[in-house]
Write a protein that holds these residues in place. Sequence first.
Motif, PDB file in Angstrom:
ATOM      1  N   ALA A  52      -0.889   6.030  -4.931  1.00  0.00           N
ATOM      2  CA  ALA A  52      -1.717   5.196  -5.784  1.00  0.00           C
ATOM      3  C   ALA A  52      -2.243   3.839  -5.533  1.00  0.00           C
ATOM      4  CB  ALA A  52      -1.345   5.631  -7.354  1.00  0.00           C
ATOM      5  N   MET A  53      -1.057   3.252  -4.986  1.00  0.00           N
ATOM      6  CA  MET A  53      -1.156   1.807  -4.716  1.00  0.00           C
ATOM      7  C   MET A  53      -2.407   1.541  -3.434  1.00  0.00           C
ATOM      8  SD  MET A  53       1.996   3.003  -5.369  1.00  0.00           S
ATOM      9  CE  MET A  53       2.987   3.100  -3.784  1.00  0.00           C
ATOM     10  N   ALA A  54      -2.933   2.372  -2.919  1.00  0.00           N
ATOM     11  CA  ALA A  54      -3.873   2.487  -2.023  1.00  0.00           C
ATOM     12  C   ALA A  54      -5.339   2.465  -2.472  1.00  0.00           C
ATOM     13  CB  ALA A  54      -3.678   3.073  -0.424  1.00  0.00           C
ATOM     14  N   ALA A  55      -5.444   2.938  -3.562  1.00  0.00           N
ATOM     15  CA  ALA A  55      -6.686   3.118  -4.305  1.00  0.00           C
ATOM     16  C   ALA A  55      -6.911   2.164  -5.539  1.00  0.00           C
ATOM     17  CB  ALA A  55      -6.738   4.601  -5.024  1.00  0.00           C
ATOM     18  N   ARG A  56      -8.352   1.766  -5.319  1.00  0.00           N
ATOM     19  CA  ARG A  56      -9.080   0.736  -6.326  1.00  0.00           C
ATOM     20  C   ARG A  56     -10.245   1.033  -6.618  1.00  0.00           C
ATOM     21  NH1 ARG A  56      -4.334  -0.214  -6.418  1.00  0.00           N
ATOM     22  NH2 ARG A  56      -3.043  -2.164  -6.244  1.00  0.00           N
ATOM     23  N   GLU A  57     -10.465   0.772  -7.573  1.00  0.00           N
ATOM     24  CA  GLU A  57     -12.251   0.687  -8.251  1.00  0.00           C
ATOM     25  C   GLU A  57     -13.011  -0.139  -7.142  1.00  0.00           C
ATOM     26  OE1 GLU A  57     -13.626   2.883  -9.990  1.00  0.00           O
ATOM     27  OE2 GLU A  57     -11.942   3.605 -11.335  1.00  0.00           O
ATOM     28  N   SER A 115      -0.812  -0.924   5.754  1.00  0.00           N
ATOM     29  CA  SER A 115      -1.505   0.483   6.419  1.00  0.00           C
ATOM     30  C   SER A 115      -1.394   0.721   7.594  1.00  0.00           C
ATOM     31  CB  SER A 115      -2.902   0.486   5.840  1.00  0.00           C
ATOM     32  OG  SER A 115      -3.502  -0.664   6.427  1.00  0.00           O
ATOM     33  N   ARG A 116      -1.143  -0.405   8.483  1.00  0.00           N
ATOM     34  CA  ARG A 116      -1.136  -0.162   9.914  1.00  0.00           C
ATOM     35  C   ARG A 116       0.460  -0.256  10.706  1.00  0.00           C
ATOM     36  NH1 ARG A 116      -5.822  -0.054  12.828  1.00  0.00           N
ATOM     37  NH2 ARG A 116      -7.578  -0.406  11.319  1.00  0.00           N
ATOM     38  N   VAL A 117       1.335   0.060   9.413  1.00  0.00           N
ATOM     39  CA  VAL A 117       2.980   0.139   9.621  1.00  0.00           C
ATOM     40  C   VAL A 117       3.294  -1.096  10.207  1.00  0.00           C
ATOM     41  CG1 VAL A 117       2.711   2.679   9.674  1.00  0.00           C
ATOM     42  CG2 VAL A 117       2.813   1.338  12.173  1.00  0.00           C
ATOM     43  N   ARG A 118       2.869  -2.190   9.780  1.00  0.00           N
ATOM     44  CA  ARG A 118       3.614  -3.620  10.210  1.00  0.00           C
ATOM     45  C   ARG A 118       4.419  -3.756   9.211  1.00  0.00           C
ATOM     46  NH1 ARG A 118      -2.218  -5.881  11.513  1.00  0.00           N
ATOM     47  NH2 ARG A 118      -2.500  -5.012   9.480  1.00  0.00           N
ATOM     48  N   GLY A 129     -17.310   5.112  -6.116  1.00  0.00           N
ATOM     49  CA  GLY A 129     -16.871   4.092  -6.939  1.00  0.00           C
ATOM     50  C   GLY A 129     -15.259   3.754  -6.353  1.00  0.00           C
ATOM     51  N   LEU A 130     -14.632   4.415  -5.818  1.00  0.00           N
ATOM     52  CA  LEU A 130     -13.087   4.297  -5.512  1.00  0.00           C
ATOM     53  C   LEU A 130     -13.053   4.068  -3.956  1.00  0.00           C
ATOM     54  CD1 LEU A 130     -10.711   4.656  -7.229  1.00  0.00           C
ATOM     55  CD2 LEU A 130     -10.408   6.903  -6.230  1.00  0.00           C
ATOM     56  N   THR A 131     -12.137   3.042  -3.686  1.00  0.00           N
ATOM     57  CA  THR A 131     -12.118   2.692  -2.273  1.00  0.00           C
ATOM     58  C   THR A 131     -10.376   3.285  -2.051  1.00  0.00           C
ATOM     59  OG1 THR A 131     -10.956   0.729  -2.716  1.00  0.00           O
ATOM     60  CG2 THR A 131     -13.573   0.678  -2.076  1.00  0.00           C
ATOM     61  N   TYR A 132     -10.242   3.557  -0.852  1.00  0.00           N
ATOM     62  CA  TYR A 132      -8.849   3.936  -0.435  1.00  0.00           C
ATOM     63  C   TYR A 132      -8.457   3.308   1.080  1.00  0.00           C
ATOM     64  CZ  TYR A 132      -4.500   6.447  -0.036  1.00  0.00           C
ATOM     65  OH  TYR A 132      -3.208   6.737   0.201  1.00  0.00           O
ATOM     66  N   GLU A 133      -7.441   2.669   0.967  1.00  0.00           N
ATOM     67  CA  GLU A 133      -7.030   1.761   2.292  1.00  0.00           C
ATOM     68  C   GLU A 133      -6.338   3.103   3.160  1.00  0.00           C
ATOM     69  OE1 GLU A 133      -4.830  -2.043   3.771  1.00  0.00           O
ATOM     70  OE2 GLU A 133      -4.315  -1.322   1.943  1.00  0.00           O
ATOM     71  N   ALA A 134      -6.954   3.517   3.987  1.00  0.00           N
ATOM     72  CA  ALA A 134      -6.475   4.596   4.960  1.00  0.00           C
ATOM     73  C   ALA A 134      -5.140   4.318   5.695  1.00  0.00           C
ATOM     74  CB  ALA A 134      -7.316   4.996   5.928  1.00  0.00           C
ATOM     75  N   ARG A 135      -4.240   5.027   5.702  1.00  0.00           N
ATOM     76  CA  ARG A 135      -2.902   4.607   6.385  1.00  0.00           C
ATOM     77  C   ARG A 135      -2.453   5.415   7.476  1.00  0.00           C
ATOM     78  NH1 ARG A 135       0.357   1.501   2.952  1.00  0.00           N
ATOM     79  NH2 ARG A 135       2.029   2.447   4.208  1.00  0.00           N
ATOM     80  N   MET A 136      -2.059   4.725   8.715  1.00  0.00           N
ATOM     81  CA  MET A 136      -1.818   5.227   9.765  1.00  0.00           C
ATOM     82  C   MET A 136      -0.552   6.341   9.447  1.00  0.00           C
ATOM     83  SD  MET A 136      -2.135   2.636  12.676  1.00  0.00           S
ATOM     84  CE  MET A 136      -2.189   3.606  14.033  1.00  0.00           C
ATOM     85  N   ASP A 137       0.337   6.037   8.654  1.00  0.00           N
ATOM     86  CA  ASP A 137       1.593   6.837   8.249  1.00  0.00           C
ATOM     87  C   ASP A 137       1.059   8.038   7.225  1.00  0.00           C
ATOM     88  OD1 ASP A 137       1.185   5.614   5.965  1.00  0.00           O
ATOM     89  OD2 ASP A 137       3.195   4.715   5.744  1.00  0.00           O
ATOM     90  N   GLU A 138      -0.124   8.134   7.006  1.00  0.00           N
ATOM     91  CA  GLU A 138      -0.800   9.091   6.227  1.00  0.00           C
ATOM     92  C   GLU A 138      -0.087   9.366   4.653  1.00  0.00           C
ATOM     93  OE1 GLU A 138       1.123  13.424   7.474  1.00  0.00           O
ATOM     94  OE2 GLU A 138       0.470  12.232   9.314  1.00  0.00           O
ATOM     95  N   SER A 139       0.433   8.266   4.294  1.00  0.00           N
ATOM     96  CA  SER A 139       1.012   8.162   2.956  1.00  0.00           C
ATOM     97  C   SER A 139      -0.271   8.372   2.010  1.00  0.00           C
ATOM     98  CB  SER A 139       1.979   6.981   2.718  1.00  0.00           C
ATOM     99  OG  SER A 139       2.503   7.056   1.607  1.00  0.00           O
ATOM    100  N   THR A 140      -0.135   9.177   1.005  1.00  0.00           N
ATOM    101  CA  THR A 140      -0.918   9.266  -0.080  1.00  0.00           C
ATOM    102  C   THR A 140      -0.310   8.580  -1.579  1.00  0.00           C
ATOM    103  OG1 THR A 140      -2.119  11.022   0.621  1.00  0.00           O
ATOM    104  CG2 THR A 140      -2.452  10.854  -1.350  1.00  0.00           C
ATOM    105  N   PRO A 162      -3.712  -1.236 -11.203  1.00  0.00           N
ATOM    106  CA  PRO A 162      -4.629  -1.129 -12.052  1.00  0.00           C
ATOM    107  C   PRO A 162      -4.520   0.002 -12.868  1.00  0.00           C
ATOM    108  CG  PRO A 162      -5.508  -0.587  -9.977  1.00  0.00           C
ATOM    109  CD  PRO A 162      -4.061  -1.118 -10.018  1.00  0.00           C
ATOM    110  N   TRP A 163      -3.637   1.253 -12.542  1.00  0.00           N
ATOM    111  CA  TRP A 163      -3.668   2.366 -12.995  1.00  0.00           C
ATOM    112  C   TRP A 163      -2.512   2.549 -14.085  1.00  0.00           C
ATOM    113  CZ3 TRP A 163      -8.119   3.860 -11.369  1.00  0.00           C
ATOM    114  CH2 TRP A 163      -8.511   3.668 -10.098  1.00  0.00           C
ATOM    115  N   ALA A 164      -2.693   2.739 -15.216  1.00  0.00           N
ATOM    116  CA  ALA A 164      -1.722   2.767 -16.261  1.00  0.00           C
ATOM    117  C   ALA A 164      -0.904   4.173 -15.965  1.00  0.00           C
ATOM    118  CB  ALA A 164      -2.349   2.743 -17.748  1.00  0.00           C
ATOM    119  N   ARG A 165      -1.637   5.103 -15.471  1.00  0.00           N
ATOM    120  CA  ARG A 165      -1.021   6.354 -15.288  1.00  0.00           C
ATOM    121  C   ARG A 165      -1.607   6.961 -13.971  1.00  0.00           C
ATOM    122  NH1 ARG A 165      -0.252  10.018 -20.909  1.00  0.00           N
ATOM    123  NH2 ARG A 165       1.119   8.254 -21.815  1.00  0.00           N
TER     124      ARG A 165
END
Length: 521
Positions: free
Chosen positions: A514-519, A60-63, A501-512, A207-210
């Motif tokens: 599913a892999m950054a979202a988790r319950e 998320s910090r482009v490392r 109830g949902l978390t999101y790992e904010a990314r410096m590269d502003e990519s949106t 965790p997301w089937a779809r």
Amino acid sequence: MRRTCLALLLAAVVSAPSLAQTLTMGAGAPSTSLDPHFFNAAPNGSVASHLFSRLVERDSRVRPQPGLAESWRAVSDTVWEFKLRPGVKWHDGRDFTAEDVVFTFERAPNVPNSPGGFGGFLRQVARVEVVDPLTLRIHTRAPHPLLPVDLSYIFIISRHAGEGATTEDYNAGRAAIGTGPYRLRAHMPGERVEFERNDAYWGPREPWARATWRVIANDTARTAALLAGDVDLIDQVPSSDIERLRREGRVSLHQIQGLRMIYLQADFSRDGNLPGVTDTAGQPIATNPFRDVRVRRALSIAINRQALTDRVMEGTAAPSGQWLPPGVYSYNPAVAVPAFDAERARRLLAEAGFPQGFRLTLTSPNDRYPNDARTAQAVAQMWTRIGIRTEVQSLPWSAFSARAARQEFGMRLAGWGSSTGEASYAAINIMGTYNREQRRGASNQGRYSNPQFDALVDRATTIIDDAARERVLHEVVKMGMDDLAVIPLFHLINTWATRRGLTYEARMDESTRAMAAREAP
């Protein structure tokens, strides 16, 4: 009225989670293609990251992080060895091998009709040697310490699916076979992309089937969709909604300092008669006013950047005088944010032969960056006050990007995320002299050219020692900004909003993604 509607939606938002194992993302800008090499734009990369993998991934910090390559090392100054991950399967079950990487490197810089491609990341690659199916040696034209960083932008495609395939074959799904965490279910261009989990993925199980990447370009509609429970998360949260959402306990905000510069770039591609540029009587100007640095300086110091960030961006951006934000490797602290000085701007215009100014059309996307068209309108008002009577033309991103690539605008507002976390990425791609053979200037749609600047960038990117390279990159930044190859306005603060109830790992590269979202735990 808009505030009232937002308040009602906030009151009505439900806390029940979405259907089990499904995730719907509301994106503010569309991906223009499923071809991962067609256009180096953030929405395209966001979508591609679900389907395809890279040798080197980014956190998320482009490392840099291991991806399809488990490890890499410099064998010599001009040879890098990459050990590929064993057991990786393409979505159709076939084995991933070094030959797929060779094919990718051949194709990525040469996609027809690309409005801004990936050649700059491979410009130093002289040849690729296949040692065995899981070992590559990449030979560079000169010492190139940033090669692993560069390769974190090249999605690897399969030779068997991609050979002979066109961009349309990817858009139709026929060639969209990757090694990523999701497979393609459906693609409705400009509207949505639907994914299903790849249970054979080489990385952690999702965790997301779809998951659905849904385009909601209108700011109000995007916020409303989150509050109504139609989507689980949104990106590009409207600046006017942030404080109210921050106080709403049933919605979470996730922010990080972004790497994207919003900037202006003039057309340098012709001597005169620029599109959208005339004298005060509406007649074409025989010479290109933007080739005079005094005109560019006048345009720059006529802009009150603090007013833009306070009033237009409402605190969700920071004024900038260069293409990296403070605290990032190779940011040059000696290059200040230009001071607003309308009177001096008028004097510079007079010195350049335009005492009465001229007329200008500033073209901006209206659905790509937060407040993009509003920013253009504010800049137009500032320029009009110094005698450059400016009108704004705002276009959907899909039309804007295609026309900008054909140099159809005399002056345009755009954005660039330096997601390598250092200065050479922008210097090569948006300010470097356009040259397909040298793989330079792939996104230099204004066609700025300065051979001395190019030479200094080339020198910097061959220096192995990080501290020594940074000193030369400081010179690159100063040279580029002294000459105003582009006119920086501000850097964005990246913001996502999610349901409770949902978390999101904010990314410096502003990519949106599913892999950054988790319950939430």
